[in-house]
Design a protein around this motif. Sequence first.
Motif, PDB file in Angstrom:
ATOM      1  N   ALA A   1      -6.279 -44.518   0.719  1.00 36.46           N
ATOM      2  CA  ALA A   1      -7.638 -43.977   0.735  1.00 36.46           C
ATOM      3  C   ALA A   1      -8.524 -44.776   1.693  1.00 36.46           C
ATOM      4  O   ALA A   1      -9.392 -44.204   2.352  1.00 36.46           O
ATOM      5  CB  ALA A   1      -8.228 -43.974  -0.670  1.00 36.46           C
TER       6      ALA A   1
ATOM      7  N   LEU B   1      -5.905 -37.662   3.426  1.00 34.16           N
ATOM      8  CA  LEU B   1      -5.310 -38.500   2.384  1.00 34.16           C
ATOM      9  C   LEU B   1      -3.776 -38.525   2.365  1.00 34.16           C
ATOM     10  O   LEU B   1      -3.211 -39.606   2.203  1.00 34.16           O
ATOM     11  CB  LEU B   1      -5.858 -38.090   1.017  1.00 34.16           C
TER      12      LEU B   1
ATOM     13  N   LEU C   1     -12.743 -39.214  -1.317  1.00 32.95           N
ATOM     14  CA  LEU C   1     -12.132 -40.426  -0.778  1.00 32.95           C
ATOM     15  C   LEU C   1     -12.301 -41.614  -1.720  1.00 32.95           C
ATOM     16  O   LEU C   1     -11.362 -42.400  -1.917  1.00 32.95           O
ATOM     17  CB  LEU C   1     -12.730 -40.742   0.598  1.00 32.95           C
TER      18      LEU C   1
ATOM     19  N   ALA D   1      -9.895 -41.234  -4.648  1.00 33.28           N
ATOM     20  CA  ALA D   1      -8.533 -41.576  -4.230  1.00 33.28           C
ATOM     21  C   ALA D   1      -8.385 -43.085  -4.077  1.00 33.28           C
ATOM     22  O   ALA D   1      -7.333 -43.651  -4.415  1.00 33.28           O
ATOM     23  CB  ALA D   1      -8.190 -40.867  -2.920  1.00 33.28           C
TER      24      ALA D   1
END
Length: 188
Positions: free
Chosen positions: A85, A80, A135, A138
């Motif tokens: 993302a 990240l 993920l 994000a």
Amino acid sequence: MPAPPRRTRSDARQNRERLLEVAALVFAEQELDAAPAVIAQRAGVGVGTLYRHFPTREALIDAAYQRRLTLVCEQAAELLPGRTAAEAMQEWMTHFVGYATAKHGMAQALNTVIASGTDPYAGSRALLTGAVGTLLAAGAEDGSLRTDLTADDVLLFMSGIAQSAGQAGSPEQSARLVGLLLDALVRR
């Protein structure tokens, strides 16, 4: 009073890690034909060191599988910084497909672990869901990924890609399928 547990020496930890790395590769290549002596030799240690860490073939197979899965899942957060993302998701999915394809090579070896009464997959789902969830969260925060999908949805798609890649697919086809999945995940 019992003596406090001894700390593992750094060289012993390095030997263990090297054994796990090599074992995963050798079991993926040779499945059950993989000889412990070959694994030890490729790892640069003696067979006694292998058996000191892993007293049975099943223990070695299970530990190698768990290590590979953990490393793949840890990559999600590591990818990240410095990326959106969506970019991190694409790179992670590519790593995952590579891992899953190698795991197909270990299938016969993992079946012996299951037959011995150990479930190597017991914690897999939680690790994978956590990685994909990191993920997706994000992506929701930076606006690059859709917010109406769950980690389970993404894992189901990825499992299909990994399954086909492990059987008859090519790396190019896998990359195209990961790209198509990412297109479905990106927020428009």
